[in-house]
Design a protein around this motif. Structure first.
Motif, PDB file in Angstrom:
ATOM      1  N   MET A  74       5.848  15.631  11.047  1.00 33.92           N
ATOM      2  CA  MET A  74       4.472  15.343  10.989  1.00 33.92           C
ATOM      3  C   MET A  74       3.988  14.999   9.622  1.00 33.92           C
ATOM      4  O   MET A  74       3.341  14.015   9.313  1.00 33.92           O
ATOM      5  N   TYR A  75       4.174  15.835   8.673  1.00 37.39           N
ATOM      6  CA  TYR A  75       4.102  15.532   7.283  1.00 37.39           C
ATOM      7  C   TYR A  75       4.330  14.384   6.703  1.00 37.39           C
ATOM      8  O   TYR A  75       3.770  13.463   5.970  1.00 37.39           O
ATOM      9  N   THR A  76       5.728  14.118   6.928  1.00 41.05           N
ATOM     10  CA  THR A  76       6.313  13.034   6.569  1.00 41.05           C
ATOM     11  C   THR A  76       5.810  11.623   7.208  1.00 41.05           C
ATOM     12  O   THR A  76       5.698  10.784   6.298  1.00 41.05           O
ATOM     13  N   THR A  77       5.572  11.684   8.345  1.00 41.13           N
ATOM     14  CA  THR A  77       4.892  10.761   9.010  1.00 41.13           C
ATOM     15  C   THR A  77       3.543  10.326   8.564  1.00 41.13           C
ATOM     16  O   THR A  77       3.249   9.069   8.093  1.00 41.13           O
ATOM     17  N   TYR A  78       2.728  11.306   8.258  1.00 40.66           N
ATOM     18  CA  TYR A  78       1.427  11.085   7.592  1.00 40.66           C
ATOM     19  C   TYR A  78       1.581  10.731   6.212  1.00 40.66           C
ATOM     20  O   TYR A  78       0.827   9.643   5.865  1.00 40.66           O
ATOM     21  N   ALA A  79       2.254  10.836   5.369  1.00 41.84           N
ATOM     22  CA  ALA A  79       2.736  10.582   4.218  1.00 41.84           C
ATOM     23  C   ALA A  79       2.960   9.201   4.001  1.00 41.84           C
ATOM     24  O   ALA A  79       2.600   8.353   3.271  1.00 41.84           O
ATOM     25  N   ALA A  80       4.033   8.977   4.870  1.00 41.97           N
ATOM     26  CA  ALA A  80       4.510   7.476   4.945  1.00 41.97           C
ATOM     27  C   ALA A  80       3.527   6.564   5.301  1.00 41.97           C
ATOM     28  O   ALA A  80       3.205   5.566   4.652  1.00 41.97           O
ATOM     29  N   LEU A  81       2.675   6.798   6.300  1.00 44.11           N
ATOM     30  CA  LEU A  81       1.532   6.077   6.727  1.00 44.11           C
ATOM     31  C   LEU A  81       0.600   5.850   5.489  1.00 44.11           C
ATOM     32  O   LEU A  81      -0.144   4.637   5.373  1.00 44.11           O
ATOM     33  N   GLU A  82       0.164   7.065   4.875  1.00 46.12           N
ATOM     34  CA  GLU A  82      -0.880   6.883   3.677  1.00 46.12           C
ATOM     35  C   GLU A  82      -0.120   6.100   2.387  1.00 46.12           C
ATOM     36  O   GLU A  82      -1.070   5.197   1.825  1.00 46.12           O
ATOM     37  N   LEU A  83       1.004   6.255   2.093  1.00 45.15           N
ATOM     38  CA  LEU A  83       1.617   5.524   1.106  1.00 45.15           C
ATOM     39  C   LEU A  83       2.053   4.058   1.333  1.00 45.15           C
ATOM     40  O   LEU A  83       1.620   3.060   0.520  1.00 45.15           O
ATOM     41  N   LEU A  84       2.371   3.816   2.792  1.00 46.22           N
ATOM     42  CA  LEU A  84       3.109   2.318   2.830  1.00 46.22           C
ATOM     43  C   LEU A  84       1.509   1.611   3.577  1.00 46.22           C
ATOM     44  O   LEU A  84       1.837   0.294   3.474  1.00 46.22           O
ATOM     45  N   GLY A  85       0.854   2.252   4.064  1.00 49.36           N
ATOM     46  CA  GLY A  85      -0.121   1.440   4.766  1.00 49.36           C
ATOM     47  C   GLY A  85       0.465   0.963   6.066  1.00 49.36           C
ATOM     48  O   GLY A  85       1.321   1.471   6.804  1.00 49.36           O
ATOM     49  N   ASP A  86      -0.418  -0.232   6.381  1.00 48.72           N
ATOM     50  CA  ASP A  86       0.096  -0.817   8.006  1.00 48.72           C
ATOM     51  C   ASP A  86       1.074  -1.684   7.946  1.00 48.72           C
ATOM     52  O   ASP A  86       1.609  -2.265   8.847  1.00 48.72           O
ATOM     53  N   SER A  87       1.600  -1.840   6.768  1.00 48.69           N
ATOM     54  CA  SER A  87       2.865  -2.970   6.618  1.00 48.69           C
ATOM     55  C   SER A  87       3.718  -2.600   5.341  1.00 48.69           C
ATOM     56  O   SER A  87       3.150  -2.263   4.327  1.00 48.69           O
ATOM     57  N   ILE A  88       4.927  -3.143   5.297  1.00 49.12           N
ATOM     58  CA  ILE A  88       5.600  -2.947   4.116  1.00 49.12           C
ATOM     59  C   ILE A  88       6.332  -4.487   3.879  1.00 49.12           C
ATOM     60  O   ILE A  88       6.496  -5.118   4.846  1.00 49.12           O
ATOM     61  N   PRO A  89       6.852  -4.866   2.695  1.00 54.36           N
ATOM     62  CA  PRO A  89       7.396  -5.991   2.479  1.00 54.36           C
ATOM     63  C   PRO A  89       8.676  -6.148   2.965  1.00 54.36           C
ATOM     64  O   PRO A  89       9.479  -5.163   3.016  1.00 54.36           O
ATOM     65  N   GLY A  90       9.234  -6.935   3.734  1.00 52.82           N
ATOM     66  CA  GLY A  90      10.509  -7.202   4.458  1.00 52.82           C
ATOM     67  C   GLY A  90      11.394  -8.041   3.574  1.00 52.82           C
ATOM     68  O   GLY A  90      12.602  -8.011   3.736  1.00 52.82           O
ATOM     69  N   LEU A  91      10.912  -8.883   2.744  1.00 48.59           N
ATOM     70  CA  LEU A  91      11.611  -9.712   1.651  1.00 48.59           C
ATOM     71  C   LEU A  91      10.975 -10.033   0.448  1.00 48.59           C
ATOM     72  O   LEU A  91       9.947 -10.331   0.463  1.00 48.59           O
ATOM     73  N   GLU A  92      11.774 -10.079  -0.517  1.00 48.74           N
ATOM     74  CA  GLU A  92      11.145 -10.311  -1.831  1.00 48.74           C
ATOM     75  C   GLU A  92      12.229 -11.338  -2.787  1.00 48.74           C
ATOM     76  O   GLU A  92      13.274 -11.113  -2.251  1.00 48.74           O
ATOM     77  N   TYR A  93      11.699 -12.358  -3.119  1.00 50.20           N
ATOM     78  CA  TYR A  93      12.534 -13.431  -3.873  1.00 50.20           C
ATOM     79  C   TYR A  93      12.040 -13.796  -5.037  1.00 50.20           C
ATOM     80  O   TYR A  93      10.738 -13.682  -5.166  1.00 50.20           O
ATOM     81  N   ALA A  94      12.768 -14.310  -5.804  1.00 54.58           N
ATOM     82  CA  ALA A  94      12.313 -14.948  -7.053  1.00 54.58           C
ATOM     83  C   ALA A  94      12.962 -16.447  -7.143  1.00 54.58           C
ATOM     84  O   ALA A  94      14.053 -16.695  -6.967  1.00 54.58           O
ATOM     85  N   GLU A  95      11.972 -17.389  -7.283  1.00 56.59           N
ATOM     86  CA  GLU A  95      12.363 -18.895  -7.431  1.00 56.59           C
ATOM     87  C   GLU A  95      13.062 -19.168  -8.971  1.00 56.59           C
ATOM     88  O   GLU A  95      12.529 -18.719  -9.997  1.00 56.59           O
ATOM     89  N   ARG A  96      14.209 -19.782  -8.952  1.00 50.17           N
ATOM     90  CA  ARG A  96      14.913 -19.839 -10.355  1.00 50.17           C
ATOM     91  C   ARG A  96      15.264 -21.334 -10.266  1.00 50.17           C
ATOM     92  O   ARG A  96      15.532 -21.887  -9.081  1.00 50.17           O
ATOM     93  N   ALA A  97      15.005 -21.915 -11.429  1.00 51.33           N
ATOM     94  CA  ALA A  97      15.847 -23.421 -11.586  1.00 51.33           C
ATOM     95  C   ALA A  97      17.261 -23.328 -11.274  1.00 51.33           C
ATOM     96  O   ALA A  97      18.019 -22.342 -11.786  1.00 51.33           O
ATOM     97  N   THR A  98      17.945 -24.118 -10.421  1.00 49.51           N
ATOM     98  CA  THR A  98      19.300 -24.318 -10.257  1.00 49.51           C
ATOM     99  C   THR A  98      20.108 -25.184 -11.216  1.00 49.51           C
ATOM    100  O   THR A  98      19.175 -26.251 -11.690  1.00 49.51           O
ATOM    101  N   PRO A  99      21.312 -24.956 -11.771  1.00 48.76           N
ATOM    102  CA  PRO A  99      21.787 -25.867 -12.620  1.00 48.76           C
ATOM    103  C   PRO A  99      22.215 -26.972 -11.978  1.00 48.76           C
ATOM    104  O   PRO A  99      22.668 -26.991 -10.740  1.00 48.76           O
ATOM    105  N   CYS A 100      22.107 -27.910 -12.814  1.00 52.86           N
ATOM    106  CA  CYS A 100      22.331 -29.461 -12.153  1.00 52.86           C
ATOM    107  C   CYS A 100      23.753 -29.717 -12.222  1.00 52.86           C
ATOM    108  O   CYS A 100      24.717 -29.186 -12.685  1.00 52.86           O
TER     109      CYS A 100
END
Length: 100
Positions: A74-100
């Motif tokens: 119960m405490y773990t669920t409460y802490a997770a909901l408080e810290l993460l909120g109602d959503s978490i990022p599923g994917l993070e990416y960085a755009e880089r220039a590709t070599p020609c």
């Protein structure tokens, strides 16, 4: 706190949802719960609430207080909901220039 415990209990009882979907006659569901060989060996609670009618249509031991199986969960669920909120990022990416 009582509503939170009911929610946790209902999540535990999700496997019974197929029982309710198959039968619209709640007296049959109540009878099945009362005649269950497994459930009658344990202290359990079950509540089914009709949002449209704004009332409980089935309530077995709904007024009893239940001790959670694990307070840590119960405490773990409460802490997770408080810290993460109602959503978490599923994917993070960085755009880089590709070599020609």
């Amino acid at each position: 706190m009582k509503n939170f415990l009911r929610t946790i209990l209902l999540l535990w009882l999700i496997p019974f949802s197929t029982l309710i979907v198959k039968s619209q006659d709640f007296e049959d569901v109540y009878r099945m719960l009362q005649e269950s060989k497994i459930l009658n060996d344990h202290f359990y609670g079950f509540s089914l609430y009709d949002l449209n009618a704004n009332k409980f249509v089935l309530d077995v031991n709904g007024n009893k207080h239940f001790t959670p199986a694990s307070n840590t969960k119960m405490y773990t669920t409460y802490a997770a909901l408080e810290l993460l909120g109602d959503s978490i990022p599923g994917l993070e990416y960085a755009e880089r220039a590709t070599p020609c």
